[in-house]
Enzyme design. Sequence first.
Site, short mmCIF file in Angstrom:
data_model
loop_
_atom_site.label_atom_id
_atom_site.label_comp_id
_atom_site.label_asym_id
_atom_site.label_seq_id
_atom_site.Cartn_x
_atom_site.Cartn_y
_atom_site.Cartn_z
N GLU A 143 -0.93 5.74 0.40
CA GLU A 143 -2.07 5.25 1.17
C GLU A 143 -3.41 5.36 0.47
O GLU A 143 -4.40 4.82 0.97
CB GLU A 143 -2.14 5.95 2.55
N ASP B 209 -2.05 9.05 12.11
CA ASP B 209 -1.54 9.67 10.88
C ASP B 209 -2.67 10.30 10.06
O ASP B 209 -2.42 11.14 9.20
CB ASP B 209 -0.69 8.68 10.05
N HIS C 77 -0.74 11.30 3.82
CA HIS C 77 -1.72 11.50 4.91
C HIS C 77 -2.15 12.98 5.01
O HIS C 77 -2.11 13.59 6.08
CB HIS C 77 -1.13 11.06 6.26
N LYS D 122 8.10 8.61 4.39
CA LYS D 122 7.20 9.49 5.15
C LYS D 122 6.89 10.77 4.40
O LYS D 122 7.61 11.18 3.48
CB LYS D 122 7.81 9.82 6.51
N VAL E 54 -9.37 2.87 12.98
CA VAL E 54 -10.38 3.13 11.95
C VAL E 54 -9.74 3.85 10.77
O VAL E 54 -8.69 4.49 10.90
CB VAL E 54 -11.55 4.00 12.48
N TYR F 249 4.19 8.15 1.46
CA TYR F 249 3.01 8.38 2.29
C TYR F 249 2.82 9.88 2.45
O TYR F 249 3.79 10.62 2.66
CB TYR F 249 3.18 7.77 3.69
N ARG G 255 13.33 3.71 7.90
CA ARG G 255 13.03 2.99 6.65
C ARG G 255 13.65 3.71 5.46
O ARG G 255 14.03 4.87 5.56
CB ARG G 255 11.50 2.92 6.44
N1 LIG Z 1 0.59 5.14 13.12
C1 LIG Z 1 1.19 4.42 12.19
O1 LIG Z 1 2.41 4.24 12.20
C2 LIG Z 1 0.39 3.76 11.12
C3 LIG Z 1 -0.92 4.11 10.98
N2 LIG Z 1 -1.73 3.48 10.08
C4 LIG Z 1 -3.10 3.95 10.03
O2 LIG Z 1 -4.00 3.04 10.66
C5 LIG Z 1 -5.32 3.35 10.21
C6 LIG Z 1 -6.07 2.05 9.85
O3 LIG Z 1 -5.52 1.52 8.65
P1 LIG Z 1 -6.00 0.14 8.03
O4 LIG Z 1 -6.27 -0.86 9.08
O5 LIG Z 1 -5.05 -0.20 6.95
O6 LIG Z 1 -7.40 0.54 7.37
P2 LIG Z 1 -8.54 -0.44 6.85
O7 LIG Z 1 -9.25 0.30 5.78
O8 LIG Z 1 -7.99 -1.79 6.55
O9 LIG Z 1 -9.48 -0.61 8.13
C7 LIG Z 1 -10.22 0.44 8.67
C8 LIG Z 1 -11.47 -0.14 9.31
O10 LIG Z 1 -12.11 0.91 10.03
C9 LIG Z 1 -13.49 0.68 9.93
N3 LIG Z 1 -14.19 1.90 10.31
C10 LIG Z 1 -14.33 3.07 9.61
N4 LIG Z 1 -15.03 3.96 10.32
C11 LIG Z 1 -15.34 3.36 11.50
C12 LIG Z 1 -16.07 3.76 12.65
N5 LIG Z 1 -16.62 4.98 12.74
N6 LIG Z 1 -16.20 2.86 13.68
C13 LIG Z 1 -15.65 1.63 13.60
N7 LIG Z 1 -14.95 1.20 12.52
C14 LIG Z 1 -14.81 2.04 11.50
C15 LIG Z 1 -13.69 0.25 8.49
O11 LIG Z 1 -14.91 -0.42 8.30
C16 LIG Z 1 -12.48 -0.68 8.30
O12 LIG Z 1 -12.79 -2.04 8.59
C17 LIG Z 1 -5.13 4.34 9.04
O13 LIG Z 1 -5.34 5.65 9.48
C18 LIG Z 1 -3.70 4.11 8.66
O14 LIG Z 1 -3.14 5.21 7.97
C19 LIG Z 1 -1.25 2.47 9.28
C20 LIG Z 1 0.07 2.11 9.36
C21 LIG Z 1 1.01 2.75 10.26
C1 LIG Z 2 1.43 4.28 7.03
C2 LIG Z 2 2.37 5.11 7.74
O1 LIG Z 2 2.08 6.23 8.06
C3 LIG Z 2 3.67 4.61 8.07
O2 LIG Z 2 3.99 3.47 7.71
O3 LIG Z 2 4.47 5.34 8.68
MG LIG Z 3 2.02 12.90 9.39
#
Ligand SMILES: NC(=O)C1=CN([C@@H]2O[C@H](COP(=O)(O)OP(=O)(O)OC[C@H]3O[C@@H](n4cnc5c(N)ncnc54)[C@H](O)[C@@H]3O)[C@@H](O)[C@H]2O)C=CC1
Ligand SMILES: CC(=O)C(=O)O
Ligand SMILES: [Mg+2]
Length: 372
Positions: A118, A270, A96, A75, A239, A94, A15
């Site tokens: 974020e 992340d 994190h 990133k 979560v 970002y 990206r």
């Molecule tokens: N690996 C990657 O490439 C990427 C990772 N992410 C990550 O994904 C994760 C989720 O992001 P979003 O969906 O945008 O967040 P969000 O805030 O939209 O949703 C998170 C949900 O988790 C729930 N939650 C919190 N604690 C909980 C628990 N103990 N048990 C069950 N549910 C719980 C909340 O109520 C909420 O509905 C973040 O850490 C974000 O940084 C996002 C984009 C890319």
């Molecule tokens: C949110 C994040 O970590 C990504 O888009 O790579």
């Molecule tokens: Mg990282």
Amino acid sequence: MRIAVPKEIKNHEYRVALTPTGARELTGRGHQVTVQAGAGEGAGFHDRDYEAAGASVEADVAMLWQNAELILKVKEPQAEEVARLTPQHTLFTYLHLAAEKTLTKGLMESGATCIAYETVTDAKGGLPLLAPMSTVAGRMAVQAGAHSLEKAQGGAGVLLPGVPGVAPGKVTVIGGGVVGENAARMALGLGADVTILDKSIDRLEVLDDRYQGRIKTVYSTADALDEAAKTADMIIGAVLIPGAAAPKLITRAMLADMQPGSVLVDVAIDQGGCFETSRPTTHAEPTYIVDGIVHYCVANMPGAVARTSTLGLTNATLPFVLALADKGWQQALRDNPHFLPGLNVHNGQVTYAAVAEAFDLKSVDPADAVNQ
Ligand SMILES: NC(=O)C1=CN([C@@H]2O[C@H](COP(=O)(O)OP(=O)(O)OC[C@H]3O[C@@H](n4cnc5c(N)ncnc54)[C@H](O)[C@@H]3O)[C@@H](O)[C@H]2O)C=CC1
Ligand SMILES: CC(=O)C(=O)O
Ligand SMILES: [Mg+2]
């Protein structure tokens, strides 16, 4: 303002933080935009496209950083990038940080002003600069997980939709926010048997209403997590407690209850990951196996679909980039209470409470930092 756009250097990160369209908006307002040579190539944007938008192209990375006031990235800065940061820089990317102590210390020592995508909020209680990439990662999670379920990948050999006479695979999504809903939607589209767990009844209500029972919703408890471990072919970790380290919801002991070859996709990696056995992986080697369970824990999933992701991300970031360029970071953050929580580190201090808490550091109120 002098604005620099480096080429991303994280493993398989294609990206770029600014498109030629964004560059044109900035140069049209009198800002000086310099893009590292080749920075947009992975997303299909060429140096000549940036030049046509009034930007300069710089091949010398050291010069690019040295001459910049505002640095736009995707990133979190890698070690060699942290070493280039100085107090003259405002970094917008970002971060994190709650999962990255060394990075947090490095940014503090740099003296730079570091604003994280974020943790910027919106009036609806959402995270508008995380949401587009969460949409991408959620949609990708099921295809990554489905591939991991194949025998050649160490999986159980389960086809998610099943076939006539054979029941579909079971997918449990923990966290029904942006990632979780998008993952569930994809799993549903494939014909899987889908359950979402969340701690928020409000959120479960929205999902129940939206999917009219086609997705099961379950309040997230220790019992519900135990049940998921025993029955699911794929568990997707989605979560988030904004800015904070993710809670560990599936422990190593629970892996013993899972069917061998089941798959854990930890999108929350992340923020440190929500499974005890998760560790960050890369697109080069996305999975590993612990106790017979396949783990997929890529921390920059959207980087693999860089064209779609760059367009989605930059649509969301551009208004904030324009505010930073036009007003400077202090005034831009003072003027917008939803931009203010984006500030994570300034002048050697952590300005985001959940990050400070993760490392037992003192936190400074961002409202005080913008007036320093
Ligand atoms: N690996 C990657 O490439 C990427 C990772 N992410 C990550 O994904 C994760 C989720 O992001 P979003 O969906 O945008 O967040 P969000 O805030 O939209 O949703 C998170 C949900 O988790 C729930 N939650 C919190 N604690 C909980 C628990 N103990 N048990 C069950 N549910 C719980 C909340 O109520 C909420 O509905 C973040 O850490 C974000 O940084 C996002 C984009 C890319
Ligand atoms: C949110 C994040 O970590 C990504 O888009 O790579
Ligand atoms: Mg990282």
